[in-house]
Design an enzyme around this catalytic site. Structure first.
Site, PDB file in Angstrom:
ATOM      1  CE  LYS A 173      -1.854   3.008   1.973  1.00 50.67           C
ATOM      2  NZ  LYS A 173      -1.839   4.497   1.673  1.00 50.67           N
ATOM      3  CD  GLU A 248      12.480   4.676   9.278  1.00 53.27           C
ATOM      4  OE1 GLU A 248      12.537   5.923   9.352  1.00 53.27           O
ATOM      5  OE2 GLU A 248      12.599   4.065   8.213  1.00 53.27           O
ATOM      6  CB  CYS A 282      12.580   9.285   9.479  1.00 50.70           C
ATOM      7  SG  CYS A 282      13.399   7.987   8.545  1.00 50.70           S
ATOM      8  CD  GLU A 381       9.437  13.209  12.023  1.00 50.42           C
ATOM      9  OE1 GLU A 381      10.385  12.621  11.474  1.00 50.42           O
ATOM     10  OE2 GLU A 381       8.358  12.662  12.288  1.00 50.42           O
TER      11      GLU A 381
END
Length: 488
Positions: A173, A248, A282, A381
């Site tokens: 996906k 992750e 990331c 973040e």
């Protein structure tokens, strides 16, 4: 262009007929019409993958035979490397020069895991002459792979390669904001000779297609890369099925610069670490912690370099920083820029749209100085070309600042004192740490984070562990004593 699902070897529309529109980041104009999957489409894909698992040849092939197919996939990717880079550039806003690197990495992922599975041994334990115990690795079943919108093609292959190597049929996906490059995967898989049903692709919105994949009872393993909040939702939804999870998640990675470091190299690493890939990575070194004796010098030089980062159209070979992925994400990043100013951080570079780029999701390379741990830009973040710089006086304070967020994915330490470097490496809360280096990946090593940055590890044999079950067989080679019950 219209994109459909790929299920059991065929391109198909959604059962519902629903679609969604994908935008071009450089202009925010509609670029694609994409099939919008839901639970019915996911179920068809999982059923195809399950048939390939229970009845097909793929899980039962010797590792070297699967490895030959993976090498064919790598060759097919390399034959399309420029096309992949062009699609990735237009779909994500990544600079074309960096998108080319991602295409090469994708081919390398398949070659690497072909080598891993063809050379992977299994364990044997002998108990004297009385017993022989051996461990067999078995593919766990249908693997659900949910991938992010940043560097999508490379990160799709990072999950596909080990899952296929382990013998698992897959349902992929892709992220709805960057679905285009995944559309090349069906022809690549077919060209390499992958059996029908082993690779399936369902497009769609995460809350519908992704959630259906996580919840499906015939999908025992989910590998996800994305934001922490989504990871928490997946973990809750997967709990009922006790699924294996590899996730992750987010990062707020520190880059620590001590005053004895090679400041020029540390500066190069700081600039590259947060402004490459549009800052949408990331492992970006989005918090730069600098010893106070060199702090003002480093801030001035970082601001100067940031001001010279070339922001421009993604297909321009001179562009170093392209367009952010989507207007929603652009507004999110800009909200952090506003928050930094409002909370009292010193804006020393960027902070707005560059001249000459009136449309699209463009933001100049942005640097905040004098950032404190209480500020949102320090804690949260941002996932864009924004870096926060904070001073420290002592090694103890540097460590406290490095560990002062909920995240723990990556960290970077710059110092010429190797004893100090090793002390920091042992104490910084991060799954991965680089000393006097930018982020250079060794695919044999474990990749993953601690705290809110995820769970599980992937890379090398760690990836194979995600997609296989260790099955132990105990064989008696002598007549072992058996307690005799029931004799009266």
């Amino acid at each position: 262009m219209n994109l459909e699902h790929y299920i059991d070897g065929a391109h198909v529309p959604s059962v519902s007929g629903q679609t969604f529109t994908s935008l071009e980041p450089a202009t925010n104009r509609p670029a694609l019409t994409v099939a919008s999957g839901d639970a019915e489409d996911v179920d068809l894909a999982v059923r195809a993958a399950l048939r390939a698992f229970t009845d097909g040849p793929w899980p039962r092939m010797p590792g070297e035979e699967r490895a030959a197919v993976l090498r064919g996939i790598a060759a097919a990717i390399e034959a399309r490397d420029e096309r992949i880079a062009e699609l990735e550039c237009g779909d994500t806003g990544l600079p074309i020069t960096q998108a080319r690197g991602q295409a090469r990495r994708a081919a390398h992922n398949f070659r690497f895991f072909a080598d891993v599975i063809s050379s992977l041994g299994e364990d044997v334990y002998r108990v004297g002459s009385a017993q022989l115990n051996y461990v067999v690795r078995k593919p766990v079943g249908v693997a659900g792979l949910i991938t992010p919108w940043n560097t999508p093609f490379m990160l799709e292959t990072w999950k596909l390669a080990p899952a296929l190597a382990a013998g698992c049929p897959v349902v992929l996906k892709p992220a709805e904001w960057s679905p285009l490059s995944a559309s090349l995967l069906p022809e690549i898989m077919e060209e390499a000779g992958l059996p029908e049903g082993v690779f399936n692709l369902v497009h769609g919105i995460g809350e519908r297609a992704g959630a259906a994949l996580v919840a499906h009872p015939d999908v025992p393993v989910i590998s996800f890369t994305g934001e922490t909040a989504t990871g928490q939702t997946i973990m809750r939804d997967a709990a009922t099925g006790l699924k294996t999870l590899s996730m992750e998640l987010g990062g707020k990675s520190p880059l620590l610069v001590f005053d004895d470091a090679d400041l020029e190299r540390a500066l190069d690493a700081a600039v590259f670490g947060v402004f490459s890939l549009n800052g949408e990575r990331c492992t970006a070194s989005s918090r730069v912690l600098v010893q106070d004796t060199v702090y003002e010098e480093f801030v001035a030089r970082l601001a100067e370099r940031a001001a010279r980062v070339r922001v421009g159209p993604p297909h321009d070979l001179a562009t170093e920083l392209g367009a952010l992925i989507h207007p929603e994400h652009y507004e999110r990043v800009m909200s952090y820029v506003r928050a930094g100013v409002e909370e009292g951080a010193r804006l020393v570079a960027g902070g707005g749209r560059p001249d000459g780029l009136p449309e699209g999701n463009f933001l100049a390379a942005t640097v905040f100085a004098d950032v404190t741990p209480a500020m949102r830009v320090f804690q949260e973040e941002i996932f864009g070309p924004v870096v926060c710089v904070t001073p420290f006086a002592t090694e103890k304070e540097a460590l406290e600042l490095a560990n002062a967020t909920r995240y723990g994915l990556a960290a970077y330490v710059w110092t010429s004192d190797l004893r100090r470097a090793h002390r920091m490496a042992q104490s910084v809360e991060a799954g991965m740490l680089w000393i006097n280096s930018q982020n250079i990946r060794d695919l044999r090593t474990p990749f993953g984070g601690v705290k809110a940055s995820g769970l599980g590890r992937e890379g090398g044999r760690y990836s194979i562990d995600v997609y296989t079950e260790a099955h132990i067989v105990h064989v008696a080679t002598e007549d072992l004593p058996i307690p005799r019950f029931g004799l009266g």
